[in-house]
Structure formats: structure tokens, C-alpha cells
Motif scaffolding. Structure first.
Motif, PDB file in Angstrom:
ATOM      1  N   GLY A  85       0.051  19.977   1.603  1.00  0.00           N
ATOM      2  CA  GLY A  85       0.158  19.041   2.716  1.00  0.00           C
ATOM      3  C   GLY A  85       1.239  19.382   3.707  1.00  0.00           C
ATOM      4  N   GLY A  86       1.955  20.488   3.494  1.00  0.00           N
ATOM      5  CA  GLY A  86       3.031  20.852   4.394  1.00  0.00           C
ATOM      6  C   GLY A  86       2.678  21.964   5.364  1.00  0.00           C
ATOM      7  N   GLY A  87       1.402  22.169   5.591  1.00  0.00           N
ATOM      8  CA  GLY A  87       0.975  23.247   6.485  1.00  0.00           C
ATOM      9  C   GLY A  87      -0.421  23.017   7.000  1.00  0.00           C
ATOM     10  N   PRO A  88      -1.046  24.052   7.530  1.00  0.00           N
ATOM     11  CA  PRO A  88      -2.321  23.863   8.235  1.00  0.00           C
ATOM     12  C   PRO A  88      -3.545  23.759   7.341  1.00  0.00           C
ATOM     13  CG  PRO A  88      -1.684  26.168   8.320  1.00  0.00           C
ATOM     14  CD  PRO A  88      -0.544  25.439   7.656  1.00  0.00           C
ATOM     15  N   PHE A  89      -3.406  24.045   6.053  1.00  0.00           N
ATOM     16  CA  PHE A  89      -4.579  24.069   5.185  1.00  0.00           C
ATOM     17  C   PHE A  89      -4.973  22.676   4.709  1.00  0.00           C
ATOM     18  CE2 PHE A  89      -2.402  28.179   4.333  1.00  0.00           C
ATOM     19  CZ  PHE A  89      -3.350  29.007   4.911  1.00  0.00           C
ATOM     20  N   ILE A  90      -6.236  22.538   4.329  1.00  0.00           N
ATOM     21  CA  ILE A  90      -6.683  21.320   3.668  1.00  0.00           C
ATOM     22  C   ILE A  90      -6.056  21.275   2.285  1.00  0.00           C
ATOM     23  CG2 ILE A  90      -8.707  20.178   2.662  1.00  0.00           C
ATOM     24  CD1 ILE A  90     -10.340  21.218   5.006  1.00  0.00           C
ATOM     25  N   TYR A  91      -5.591  20.123   1.896  1.00  0.00           N
ATOM     26  CA  TYR A  91      -4.866  19.948   0.628  1.00  0.00           C
ATOM     27  C   TYR A  91      -5.660  20.523  -0.536  1.00  0.00           C
ATOM     28  CZ  TYR A  91      -2.415  17.557  -3.165  1.00  0.00           C
ATOM     29  OH  TYR A  91      -1.723  17.274  -4.305  1.00  0.00           O
ATOM     30  N   ASP A  92      -5.015  21.371  -1.339  1.00  0.00           N
ATOM     31  CA  ASP A  92      -5.651  21.983  -2.505  1.00  0.00           C
ATOM     32  C   ASP A  92      -4.552  22.342  -3.513  1.00  0.00           C
ATOM     33  OD1 ASP A  92      -6.910  23.650  -4.407  1.00  0.00           O
ATOM     34  OD2 ASP A  92      -8.405  24.282  -2.942  1.00  0.00           O
ATOM     35  N   ALA A  93      -4.339  21.461  -4.491  1.00  0.00           N
ATOM     36  CA  ALA A  93      -3.250  21.664  -5.451  1.00  0.00           C
ATOM     37  C   ALA A  93      -3.486  22.880  -6.329  1.00  0.00           C
ATOM     38  CB  ALA A  93      -3.086  20.416  -6.324  1.00  0.00           C
ATOM     39  N   THR A  94      -4.753  23.184  -6.627  1.00  0.00           N
ATOM     40  CA  THR A  94      -5.048  24.341  -7.477  1.00  0.00           C
ATOM     41  C   THR A  94      -4.637  25.638  -6.795  1.00  0.00           C
ATOM     42  OG1 THR A  94      -6.905  23.163  -8.489  1.00  0.00           O
ATOM     43  CG2 THR A  94      -6.869  25.559  -8.720  1.00  0.00           C
ATOM     44  N   LYS A  95      -4.965  25.776  -5.522  1.00  0.00           N
ATOM     45  CA  LYS A  95      -4.552  26.974  -4.789  1.00  0.00           C
ATOM     46  C   LYS A  95      -3.034  27.036  -4.674  1.00  0.00           C
ATOM     47  CE  LYS A  95      -8.757  27.703  -2.052  1.00  0.00           C
ATOM     48  NZ  LYS A  95      -9.353  27.785  -0.694  1.00  0.00           N
ATOM     49  N   ALA A  96      -2.422  25.883  -4.445  1.00  0.00           N
ATOM     50  CA  ALA A  96      -0.960  25.851  -4.365  1.00  0.00           C
ATOM     51  C   ALA A  96      -0.350  26.352  -5.662  1.00  0.00           C
ATOM     52  CB  ALA A  96      -0.485  24.433  -4.063  1.00  0.00           C
ATOM     53  N   ALA A  97      -0.895  25.901  -6.791  1.00  0.00           N
ATOM     54  CA  ALA A  97      -0.351  26.300  -8.089  1.00  0.00           C
ATOM     55  C   ALA A  97      -0.470  27.798  -8.313  1.00  0.00           C
ATOM     56  CB  ALA A  97      -1.071  25.544  -9.204  1.00  0.00           C
ATOM     57  N   SER A  98      -1.538  28.404  -7.813  1.00  0.00           N
ATOM     58  CA  SER A  98      -1.696  29.843  -8.014  1.00  0.00           C
ATOM     59  C   SER A  98      -0.600  30.624  -7.299  1.00  0.00           C
ATOM     60  CB  SER A  98      -3.076  30.296  -7.527  1.00  0.00           C
ATOM     61  OG  SER A  98      -3.184  30.200  -6.115  1.00  0.00           O
ATOM     62  N   TYR A  99      -0.208  30.190  -6.107  1.00  0.00           N
ATOM     63  CA  TYR A  99       0.879  30.859  -5.389  1.00  0.00           C
ATOM     64  C   TYR A  99       2.225  30.618  -6.081  1.00  0.00           C
ATOM     65  CZ  TYR A  99      -2.265  31.945  -1.515  1.00  0.00           C
ATOM     66  OH  TYR A  99      -3.290  32.452  -0.746  1.00  0.00           O
ATOM     67  N   VAL A 100       2.436  29.397  -6.553  1.00  0.00           N
ATOM     68  CA  VAL A 100       3.674  29.102  -7.268  1.00  0.00           C
ATOM     69  C   VAL A 100       3.767  29.933  -8.543  1.00  0.00           C
ATOM     70  CG1 VAL A 100       4.987  27.301  -8.440  1.00  0.00           C
ATOM     71  CG2 VAL A 100       3.775  26.764  -6.337  1.00  0.00           C
ATOM     72  N   GLY A 132       0.819  -1.204   0.000  1.00  0.00           N
ATOM     73  CA  GLY A 132       0.000   0.000   0.000  1.00  0.00           C
ATOM     74  C   GLY A 132       0.855   1.258   0.000  1.00  0.00           C
ATOM     75  N   GLU A 133       1.936   1.227   0.759  1.00  0.00           N
ATOM     76  CA  GLU A 133       2.855   2.370   0.801  1.00  0.00           C
ATOM     77  C   GLU A 133       3.474   2.614  -0.573  1.00  0.00           C
ATOM     78  OE1 GLU A 133       6.719   3.881   3.414  1.00  0.00           O
ATOM     79  OE2 GLU A 133       5.999   1.828   3.585  1.00  0.00           O
ATOM     80  N   LEU A 134       3.841   1.556  -1.262  1.00  0.00           N
ATOM     81  CA  LEU A 134       4.415   1.703  -2.592  1.00  0.00           C
ATOM     82  C   LEU A 134       3.419   2.344  -3.555  1.00  0.00           C
ATOM     83  CD1 LEU A 134       6.308  -1.680  -3.030  1.00  0.00           C
ATOM     84  CD2 LEU A 134       7.321   0.595  -2.951  1.00  0.00           C
ATOM     85  N   TYR A 135       2.165   1.928  -3.470  1.00  0.00           N
ATOM     86  CA  TYR A 135       1.166   2.434  -4.398  1.00  0.00           C
ATOM     87  C   TYR A 135       0.804   3.897  -4.149  1.00  0.00           C
ATOM     88  CZ  TYR A 135      -0.084  -1.833  -6.934  1.00  0.00           C
ATOM     89  OH  TYR A 135      -0.070  -2.923  -7.774  1.00  0.00           O
ATOM     90  N   ARG A 136       1.128   4.435  -2.978  1.00  0.00           N
ATOM     91  CA  ARG A 136       0.804   5.847  -2.742  1.00  0.00           C
ATOM     92  C   ARG A 136       2.050   6.714  -2.724  1.00  0.00           C
ATOM     93  NH1 ARG A 136       1.540   8.345   2.285  1.00  0.00           N
ATOM     94  NH2 ARG A 136       0.057   9.895   1.570  1.00  0.00           N
ATOM     95  N   LEU A 137       3.098   6.269  -3.384  1.00  0.00           N
ATOM     96  CA  LEU A 137       4.314   7.066  -3.471  1.00  0.00           C
ATOM     97  C   LEU A 137       4.032   8.409  -4.120  1.00  0.00           C
ATOM     98  CD1 LEU A 137       6.871   4.406  -4.673  1.00  0.00           C
ATOM     99  CD2 LEU A 137       6.748   5.447  -2.427  1.00  0.00           C
ATOM    100  N   ASP A 138       4.727   9.440  -3.629  1.00  0.00           N
ATOM    101  CA  ASP A 138       4.740  10.737  -4.287  1.00  0.00           C
ATOM    102  C   ASP A 138       3.345  11.272  -4.569  1.00  0.00           C
ATOM    103  OD1 ASP A 138       5.921  12.949  -5.441  1.00  0.00           O
ATOM    104  OD2 ASP A 138       6.085  12.032  -7.409  1.00  0.00           O
ATOM    105  N   PRO A 139       2.456  11.372  -3.569  1.00  0.00           N
ATOM    106  CA  PRO A 139       1.098  11.818  -3.839  1.00  0.00           C
ATOM    107  C   PRO A 139       1.017  13.225  -4.405  1.00  0.00           C
ATOM    108  CG  PRO A 139       1.523  11.781  -1.480  1.00  0.00           C
ATOM    109  CD  PRO A 139       2.666  11.089  -2.140  1.00  0.00           C
ATOM    110  N   GLU A 140       2.010  14.092  -4.078  1.00  0.00           N
ATOM    111  CA  GLU A 140       1.981  15.445  -4.612  1.00  0.00           C
ATOM    112  C   GLU A 140       2.640  15.531  -5.989  1.00  0.00           C
ATOM    113  OE1 GLU A 140       3.322  15.033  -1.321  1.00  0.00           O
ATOM    114  OE2 GLU A 140       1.269  15.201  -0.610  1.00  0.00           O
ATOM    115  N   GLY A 141       3.309  14.447  -6.392  1.00  0.00           N
ATOM    116  CA  GLY A 141       3.903  14.437  -7.718  1.00  0.00           C
ATOM    117  C   GLY A 141       5.121  15.309  -7.881  1.00  0.00           C
ATOM    118  N   LEU A 142       5.793  15.664  -6.784  1.00  0.00           N
ATOM    119  CA  LEU A 142       6.907  16.605  -6.873  1.00  0.00           C
ATOM    120  C   LEU A 142       8.254  15.995  -6.540  1.00  0.00           C
ATOM    121  CD1 LEU A 142       5.235  19.736  -5.256  1.00  0.00           C
ATOM    122  CD2 LEU A 142       5.702  19.352  -7.655  1.00  0.00           C
ATOM    123  N   SER A 143       8.293  14.723  -6.208  1.00  0.00           N
ATOM    124  CA  SER A 143       9.559  14.118  -5.815  1.00  0.00           C
ATOM    125  C   SER A 143      10.494  14.005  -7.012  1.00  0.00           C
ATOM    126  CB  SER A 143       9.330  12.737  -5.199  1.00  0.00           C
ATOM    127  OG  SER A 143       8.582  12.853  -4.018  1.00  0.00           O
TER     128      SER A 143
END
Length: 481
Positions: free
Chosen positions: A209-224, A91-102
Motif C-alpha cells: 500500500g505504500g506505492g503504485p501497485f495494487i495491494y498484494d501481501a504475498t508478493k510483498a513477502a517474496s521481496y522481504v 469504523g476507523e478503530l476497526y480497520r486499525l493496522d490493515p497491513e499488520g505491521l504496526s
């Protein structure tokens, strides 16, 4: 004809993917078996599930060819026998790199949140604390399931009761999420408003996933994006990877190339290595390929994998089976080519077979051509592709032989072979092996974006998908023999 491409190669949608190499060799099999890359360690005889799992970790600690494949076979066999620690590992192998940034990649494993949930739940129910903890992370991130702090907290509490005591602190963090968000905003909001790149990236990571907010990749991308537009090289590299993976933004290979090169120009070379795979991706435009080559020629890129071979691999990026005659051999006289082929050079043997098949400088003779291809087949993917084409287009067609040749070509590194094998396995009703070839193609196509499994294969159970991975690994191990 030698240059005739088997029609089935055009029928399958390309698939992509990539994942990250885990550092999980935390067990050592102290009995120290004699390791040989040519034999699957866990396939030689029956072993207990525990010994299989121990051997999986031991395999990864070696530097032998086939170590990763052997490790996978061991852990899958153990998990399928119901051994909870192995199920947690799988199960750990199948969830590698959930954020896709490794930054790494691991052959044959693709992100599969559904499979991860399946195996982790089995292991958690059997009392595996790490499985419960990882389930908590998946619920906290909304990974493969609806985001739920309540479910995440329940999993973390269970992990704490099962022996992972520190997990209870994460429960307290979830319960205090509103206060943590307020503190984070108080610290960074003013800096974000002023365009501070560090603050913008802090917000991005917090939403990943590295802070207090609920995971939201779209919001993360806007800041990046904001930080990248301001010229921050770290953000440009990060946005390149997000564009590559379709994380929070639309997947765009051209944009990924441009952002990673801009980052390199700004002094950030963390993602240079990805340009090697981008350069070899059949979907990348010639304009972007030229940009990568120019950056490499100018010495802008520091990744050895990109610069050392001058990216010559692109010459074969869109090659077709049956048309891959080695250019350097074309100008050789027939006797000179024959001499090189007789010495055991597989490339020369394929070229010579092609001349006999097409009647170039010699009378056409398919039987002699096949003899030369067979001599090269143990070392050369092209030989297997051509043999597969010959078998499939024969009258009557020999789909069984073609399938074997295409499968061999796939495990030797030919993406067209993987596509053809996937098509034939699916046509024959073996959806598990077809899925295995989809994994192989996912790996060979550059390990870039999310796995695009054909819809006809997407309904396989988690256990069937695990067996598919086992089959692929066993085929790769057989190639090492």
C-alpha cells in the motif's frame, strides 16, 4: 479437588489477535470533567452523542486507569445512537493496522474489516468526509472487500466534495497508476535484479500500500524474504512480523521468533518487544522459548519489557485453573502462611484456601477454603478461577455463579477464564457476550495473529459486535472500582 480443571476450559479453540494504537485524540472536551478511573465517565448519566464522542477523545488524553475502555464505551454509545462522526471513529478503530505491521497494540480492538465497512458506510452516507476517505483506502487496498480502483476513486471524490479537498489528488494517482508503475519499475528493477536490499524493501512496501501497485501481501513477502535471506536486518525484522501475523506467508510462530532474533543480532531491535508476547504464547515450542531466554540472558534484546523481568511470566504460560499454588508459599508453615494471609496478601489467601480444599496440613474444609478464595477474589484472578471451578463442578452445578467468576478472571487477565466464560455465554445463548470474551481472549493470548472467533459467533452483526466490545469495556471498568 483443588487441582481439578473445569472441563469446559478444553472445549474452546484458542483465539489470537493484535492491533495498533491510533493517534486520534484530536478532539478535546473543554468542559474538563472530573475524571475518575473507578467510574465510567459516560455511564454516570445520559449525554448527547456529540458530548460522548468529545468525552471519548478526552478520556484518551488522560493517564487514568481505564481511559481506553472508557473511551471505547463513549464512542460506541455515540455510534449506536446514529451520530455519524462517532460511526466514522468506530469504523476507523476497526480497520486499525490493515497491513499488520504496526508496532503498538490497543486493548480490545481487533481488525474487523466487515465492521469497519459497515460503520464507515453509515458515516459516509451521512456526509462524513473522513469516513468516505477511509472507505476509499479500503477499496484501494482490497481490505475486507474486492479491490477496486473505480470504487476507491468514487469514495475519494465524495470525500473531496464533503470537504476533504486533497482527496482528489489520490484520484489522479489512481487514474495514473500505469504511468506510476512504469516509473517505479524503471527506478528499481535493475537494483532488484542485483539484490539491492533497499530496492527489494521498496518493492515490498509498494505492494503493501505504500506505492503504485495494487495491494498484494504475498508478493510483498517474496521481496522481504529475498532481502532477509541476504542478511538485511530490517527485512528480517519485517519477515518476523509477517510470519507472526500470517501476512503474505503462513503464520508460523517459530519462524517469527527466529527472524526477529536474527534481526536483533544484526542490530535491528524494532521488534524485540514482540518476543515478550511470543514467549508467553502457549503455542510456542519449548525450543523457541529457550532461544528467546538465551537471547535475553545474553543481553541481545534491548526491549525493557523482555529483559527487565527475565521473562519469568513463562512459568505460568500454560497453567491450569485450580493448580496455581504459589511455589514460594508451599514451604511455609501453616501458622506462617495464615499470618501472611491475614495481612491481606491475596496470593497467600489463595494458597491457604488451596490447602483447606485439598487437605494439605489441615483437615479438608471446602467452606473455609471458599472463604479464603472470596477474600482474595477482588485482587486475584486465580481465586476467581478456582471459585468458578467450584461453582461449575458443584452438585447441582451453579453455572450462573461460575460465569460471573470466570468473567471477572478474564477481565483480570486470565485467558482460561476468558475461554470458560466464552463457552458458558455461548451455551446460554448470549452470543454477544460470548464474542466479548473472545475479544478478551484475543487480547490476553498475546495480541499476535488474526482473531480466530469460533464459527458459532462469526455471524454477529456489526452492531452486536460493537455491543460486545462495550460489554467487555464495562466489565474492565467495573474491575477498576
Amino acid at each position: 479437588m483443588f487441582r481439578q480443571i473445569c472441563a469446559i476450559g478444553c472445549l474452546v479453540t484458542s483465539v489470537y489477535g493484535g492491533t495498533a494504537l491510533p493517534a486520534f485524540a484530536d478532539r478535546v472536551w473543554h468542559e474538563k470533567p472530573v475524571y475518575r478511573s473507578v467510574e465510567p465517565l459516560c455511564g454516570a448519566h445520559e449525554m448527547s452523542p456529540k458530548k460522548l464522542l468529545d468525552l471519548s477523545s478526552y478520556s484518551l488524553s488522560t493517564k487514568e486507569a481505564g481511559a481506553i475502555e472508557n473511551s471505547y464505551v463513549c464512542v460506541i454509545r455515540s455510534a449506536l445512537q446514529g451520530y455519524a462522526p462517532a460511526q466514522a471513529r468506530l469504523g476507523e478503530l476497526y480497520r486499525l493496522d490493515p497491513e499488520g505491521l504496526s508496532g503498538g497494540s490497543i486493548r480490545g480492538i481487533v481488525n474487523d474489516p466487515d465492521a469497519a465497512l459497515y460503520w464507515l458506510k453509515l458515516a459516509s452516507d451521512a456526509g462524513e468526509a473522513r469516513a468516505s476517505f477511509l472507505l476509499g483506502q479500503m477499496y484501494e487496498l482490497g481490505e475486507g472487500t474486492l479491490q477496486s480502483d473505480t470504487e476507491a476513486a468514487a469514495c475519494y471524490r465524495l470525500a473531496a466534495r464533503q470537504g476533504m479537498g486533497f482527496a482528489i489528488h489520490i484520484v489522479h494517482e489512481l487514474e495514473n497508476r500505469p504511468q506510476r508503475v512504469a516509473l517505479f519499475e524503471a527506478r528499481y528493477d535493475a537494483k532488484v535484479s542485483s539484490g539491492d536490499a533497499d530496492a527489494l524493501l521498496a518493492y515490498a512496501r509498494a505492494y503493501l500500500g505504500g506505492g503504485p501497485f495494487i495491494y498484494d501481501a504475498t508478493k510483498a513477502a517474496s521481496y522481504v524474504q529475498t532481502a532477509a535471506d541476504k542478511g538485511d536486518a530490517r527485512a528480517q525484522a519485517m519477515l518476523g512480523v509477517m510470519s507472526l501475523r500470517g501476512l503474505g506467508v503462513s503464520r508460523d510462530l517459530e519462524a517469527a521468533t527466529a527472524w526477529i532474533i536474527r534481526a536483533a543480532k544484526g542490530g535491528n531491535h524494532n521488534e524485540d518487544w514482540r518476543l515478550y508476547w511470543l514467549h508467553d504464547d502457549a503455542d510456542l515450542t519449548q525450543a523457541s522459548i529457550a532461544v528467546i531466554e538465551q537471547a535475553s540472558d545474553e543481553g541481545l534484546l534491548r526491549d525493557r519489557a523482555v529483559t527487565s523481568d527475565k521473562l519469568d511470566i513463562v512459568a505460568n504460560a500454560n497453567r491450569e485453573p485450580g493448580s496455581r499454588v504459589t511455589p514460594a508459599m508451599n514451604d511455609l508453615s501453616f501458622p506462617a502462611l495464615m499470618k501472611i494471609a491475614d495481612s491481606g496478601d491475596a496470593g497467600a489467601q489463595v494458597n491457604l484456601g488451596g490447602r483447606y480444599l485439598d487437605g494439605v496440613g489441615v483437615a479438608p474444609d471446602a467452606t473455609v477454603a471458599k472463604t479464603w478464595f472470596l477474600r482474595a477474589a477482588a485482587q486475584n484472578a486465580d481465586a476467581n478461577m478456582i471459585l468458578g471451578d467450584m461453582a461449575y463442578t458443584a452438585s447441582p452445578s451453579d453455572a450462573v455463579a461460575a460465569l460471573q467468576y470466570y468473567t471477572t478472571a478474564a477481565v483480570m487477565g486470565d485467558p482460561v477464564g476468558a475461554k470458560n466464560a466464552m463457552t458458558l455465554y455461548a451455551k446460554g445463548g448470549d452470543r454477544s457476550k460470548a464474542y466479548a470474551m473472545a475479544i478478551a481472549l484475543d487480547d490476553l493470548k498475546a495480541r499476535l495473529g488474526p482473531l480466530g472467533v469460533p464459527s458459532s459467533l462469526s455471524k454477529l452483526s456489526a452492531e452486536e459486535r460493537a455491543k460486545a466490545l462495550q460489554f467487555l469495556c464495562e466489565q474492565r471498568l467495573a474491575h477498576h472500582r
